[in-house]
Motif scaffolding. Sequence first.
Motif, PDB file in Angstrom:
ATOM      1  N   ARG A 125      -1.000   4.765  -1.766  1.00  0.00           N
ATOM      2  CA  ARG A 125       0.347   5.292  -1.511  1.00  0.00           C
ATOM      3  C   ARG A 125       1.399   4.247  -1.824  1.00  0.00           C
ATOM      4  O   ARG A 125       1.183   3.053  -1.646  1.00  0.00           O
ATOM      5  CB  ARG A 125       0.472   5.741  -0.060  1.00  0.00           C
ATOM      6  N   GLY A 129       5.436   6.780   0.655  1.00  0.00           N
ATOM      7  CA  GLY A 129       4.337   7.540   1.240  1.00  0.00           C
ATOM      8  C   GLY A 129       3.694   8.534   0.282  1.00  0.00           C
ATOM      9  O   GLY A 129       2.844   9.319   0.684  1.00  0.00           O
ATOM     10  N   THR A 157      -7.517   2.195   6.563  1.00  0.00           N
ATOM     11  CA  THR A 157      -6.214   2.875   6.567  1.00  0.00           C
ATOM     12  C   THR A 157      -5.115   1.907   6.986  1.00  0.00           C
ATOM     13  O   THR A 157      -4.003   1.968   6.455  1.00  0.00           O
ATOM     14  CB  THR A 157      -6.205   4.132   7.453  1.00  0.00           C
ATOM     15  N   HIS A 158      -5.418   0.992   7.887  1.00  0.00           N
ATOM     16  CA  HIS A 158      -4.436  -0.020   8.287  1.00  0.00           C
ATOM     17  C   HIS A 158      -4.105  -0.924   7.089  1.00  0.00           C
ATOM     18  O   HIS A 158      -2.924  -1.191   6.811  1.00  0.00           O
ATOM     19  CB  HIS A 158      -4.970  -0.843   9.463  1.00  0.00           C
ATOM     20  N   ARG A 160      -4.462  -0.213   3.861  1.00  0.00           N
ATOM     21  CA  ARG A 160      -3.749   0.592   2.873  1.00  0.00           C
ATOM     22  C   ARG A 160      -2.300   0.834   3.285  1.00  0.00           C
ATOM     23  O   ARG A 160      -1.378   0.732   2.486  1.00  0.00           O
ATOM     24  CB  ARG A 160      -4.486   1.917   2.675  1.00  0.00           C
ATOM     25  N   ASP A 161      -2.079   1.143   4.573  1.00  0.00           N
ATOM     26  CA  ASP A 161      -0.721   1.429   5.045  1.00  0.00           C
ATOM     27  C   ASP A 161       0.160   0.183   5.036  1.00  0.00           C
ATOM     28  O   ASP A 161       1.356   0.277   4.751  1.00  0.00           O
ATOM     29  CB  ASP A 161      -0.763   2.073   6.428  1.00  0.00           C
TER      30      ASP A 161
END
Length: 178
Positions: A125, A129, A157-158, A160-161
């Motif tokens: 992303r 987003g 996910t952490h 990646r975010d």
Amino acid sequence: MTTFMSFARAALLGAALALGTSAAVCAAPDHPKNWTAPAAKIYAQKLSDEIMASHPELISVTFHGVPPGQTEVYTMFAGSYPDRIGNADDPDDIDISKKGITILDPRWHRPNDTVKKFVMMLPLRDAAGENVGEIVIAYKNPVGSGKTEKDFFLASTHLRDDLMKKIPSYAALFEPAK
């Protein structure tokens, strides 16, 4: 002399055929290349290098998608295995890029894998987003580590975010690294 010349000619022909065949075999990559990275390091490669330097729990991290100016050319465009950059993506990589799905791949039944690992395949992303490709994160997963699918999912996910904040746009990933 005629016998010698015939023998020499046959030997040269045999050597040429053998070398030609071995060169063809050696030149055939495991995965066909469908893109060539620019000579200068791109921003996505810089991000990959930074991630690997700051996350010793990782085996690898790779970025996948369609390079600017291409159409339907899904490829690995940056990552911790530079020799694999430009490899054509597998169907599951393409699904992640196109559909924005996540795949948890614990590699439980892969007897040919020499290193125990857990692979997370997530949509990549940008800062807005938007799904712009795929990121594949391979974690070390030694036997007895006690880590679960949930642990790997949350960690990836952490990561990646946090990364998405550094990606102003998809095109920026292909700009020269600064």
